[in-house]
Write an enzyme that holds these catalytic residues in place. Sequence first.
Site, PDB file in Angstrom:
ATOM      1  N   HIS A 365       0.803  -1.152  -0.126  1.00  0.00           N
ATOM      2  CA  HIS A 365      -0.015  -0.038  -0.123  1.00  0.00           C
ATOM      3  C   HIS A 365       0.846   1.252  -0.123  1.00  0.00           C
ATOM      4  O   HIS A 365       0.300   2.226  -0.449  1.00  0.00           O
ATOM      5  CB  HIS A 365      -1.023   0.071   1.031  1.00  0.00           C
ATOM      6  CG  HIS A 365      -2.252  -0.739   0.676  1.00  0.00           C
ATOM      7  ND1 HIS A 365      -2.165  -2.247   0.704  1.00  0.00           N
ATOM      8  CD2 HIS A 365      -3.172  -0.396  -0.015  1.00  0.00           C
ATOM      9  CE1 HIS A 365      -3.395  -2.398   0.155  1.00  0.00           C
ATOM     10  NE2 HIS A 365      -3.961  -1.456  -0.434  1.00  0.00           N
ATOM     11  N   CYS A 678      -7.856  -1.579 -16.041  1.00  0.00           N
ATOM     12  CA  CYS A 678      -7.286  -0.657 -15.270  1.00  0.00           C
ATOM     13  C   CYS A 678      -6.132  -1.102 -14.268  1.00  0.00           C
ATOM     14  O   CYS A 678      -5.646  -0.414 -13.360  1.00  0.00           O
ATOM     15  CB  CYS A 678      -8.409  -0.155 -14.080  1.00  0.00           C
ATOM     16  SG  CYS A 678      -9.091  -1.440 -13.301  1.00  0.00           S
TER      17      CYS A 678
END
Length: 746
Positions: A365, A678
Amino acid sequence: MAQDFQTDSRQMLGRLREAMAVESAGQARLDQITQLIAEEMRTEVCSIYLFRDEETLELCATEGLKAAAVHETRMRLGEGLVGRVGRTGKIINSADAPSEKGFRYMPETGEEIYSSFAGIPIQRLGEMLGVLVVQSKTARQYSEDEIYALEVVAMVLAEMTELGVFVGEGAALSARHQHPVLFRGATAQEGAASGHVWLHEPRVVVTNPIADDPHKEMIRLHEAIEELRVGVDRMLDTAAEGENTDQLEVLEAYRMFANSKGWMRRMEEDISRGLSAEAAVEKEQSTARARLSSVNDQYLRERLHDLDDLSNRLLRILTGQGSETGAEIPADPILIARNIGPAELLDYGRSLKGIVLEQGSVGSHAAIVARALAIPLVIHAARITTEALNGDHIMVDGDQGIVHLRPDDTVVAAFQDKIAMQAEAVERYASIRDKPAKSLDGHHVQLTMNAGLMADLPSLENSGAEGVGLFRTELQFLVRNQMPRRGELAALYSRVLDSAKGKRVVFRTLDIGSDKVLPYMKPNDEPNPALGWRAIRVGLDKPGVMRMQLQSLLRAAKGRPLSIMFPFVAQYEEYTQACFALEKAKHRERLLGHPVPEDLQVGAMLETPSLAFAPRKFFEEVGFLSIGGNDLKQFFFAADRENERVRRRYDTLNVSFLTFLERIVERCDDTNTPLSFCGEDAGRPVEAACLAAIGLRSLSMRPASIGPVKSLLRRTDLGKLRKVIHDARHRGEQSVRKSVEEFLDL
Ligand code: PEP
Ligand code: MG
């Protein structure tokens, strides 16, 4: 006997400190130290070798060997006994040195008359700085106590070297951390940046390695340990409340170390021999670090890392040096850390020019946040936190995964050229910002951006994106310490829609699990989290959070058009179940009198190969599909996207994968299902051109990629490129990359 020697070692350190207190040049100090050690140890020779560069040790001072050899005698790493100690970091203690494997005497030193030899590494926190040597004519093995005393002295020498006490003429006597160093890591976010080091966790500097009063030091150590224990217990209580088992495991290990009698005893012993409390902690930390480099067992490595962390905490308690050192963050900070969480990274925000991590992974992350903020990020830059100092000049090449610390002038010049070229390219891209991504043969490709933070939204305008093709909603959940409330989320989504000013935003519902573990949710101990309970699977099994999120989205829209996408749908039924949950949320909103968007588009992410083979009815029913290439590729090739060993093994332009993607395009064309892509590959110009050539006409990417992708698409004939791909496949090429790059003239 041992007791006697302890007094000697203290006496030796005491004299060492007195010698250091006198203002004198680096060389004079070193000479004095060797003389003093030889005297105290009652041995004929004491020499100090320091690293001149990474590969070469230089005799910098000696008592007993020929003075003319000082700064003349050098040895390569691994050469002779001194070189061996320098390479392995292990002590050699021999009564008969000439019979030792690899022995080599340096004639200019006159050392051939000495029989016994002890070489002690001078190292600080796993970083080799030099070798301390004692020699004597009589064939004797130095006793354990003597070796221990030498280790203590070597530790003090290391500390002093670090503090630049020996700085003088000659490369080996120049202060540490002044040479240029090159780090080769891996790239996690492209881009080049030049700036100055900002250490996320500044290292503790021990300025008083030798103590006056062991009794006082002992008390200081005990008090600090007590504070540490209380702190760990407090963290344990908090973790237990949150039922965070991973964290609990680490903290249990911390507690075990904090109560470890062996650790305590070794530090007490170090203090009784004359070290200060902090030097004793650091000495044990150095030993643990040295072990770390030779241990392969993952569990043991983690425990040694735990001990390292704990030692840092203890050092901070003892020295009072917290993360806040009072140093001022530079104007162009490049953040250096072992690892960093997404929330901490967000705290720094866009002020950072670059990030370099010793650990980290591309899919983490922190990497996603760095990408969202378009900050160049290099990961796996081994040992950079030990080498870099706050304020050092540093250049980060995110394209090559290279970092230049304290670069010399030639590197600086070359790097500045690179940055200038990058700036030129940015300008070039800005000039096509408002032009369509239209290929030479007239195909329009819709370019949208990926986002996840409010901070991303300004890029919608700057980059020329036609909308947000993927809004990763989990980032909002990940950067908090507790579950956000519905009202908060609704307000946030509403602001996102406001900032988009009518451009479409595709909100992806929460994709947690796998690597994305919410700090406040009980983690599941799964053998294979990427294939486990994640994304829509969690949403359907635990409907509370999904319901709350769907309501927030509906409420945020306030009747405006809304697009919602469900992640990680592996079979038709999961999609229908998710739609059912959405219907229920709509119904509830209506009952509460809130407006429900008339234009509500609902889609799914195609991230597992299974969904490509779903019944035709699914394709007819689903509002739109978006290929999550990051996950789809990892499952297609069975290659973990976070595992550096296998991640790059399979090319996205491998014909098997392209053929598979073509099949998806065909099915969507057949059923008139809007389709986009994406994953990260959409933002790589060559990959993006190939995706467009095989029929994907909507690509969502990082905002910074829109310019480069558009620029290439505008000068490409997609029909011809498609033929190049087909021909390469026909010829049996494994990947079409080479043929495509030739065609595109790259
Ligand atoms: C993907 O898998 O390609 C994707 C876009 O989702 P994420 O990277 O968030 O898993
Ligand atoms: Mg995904």
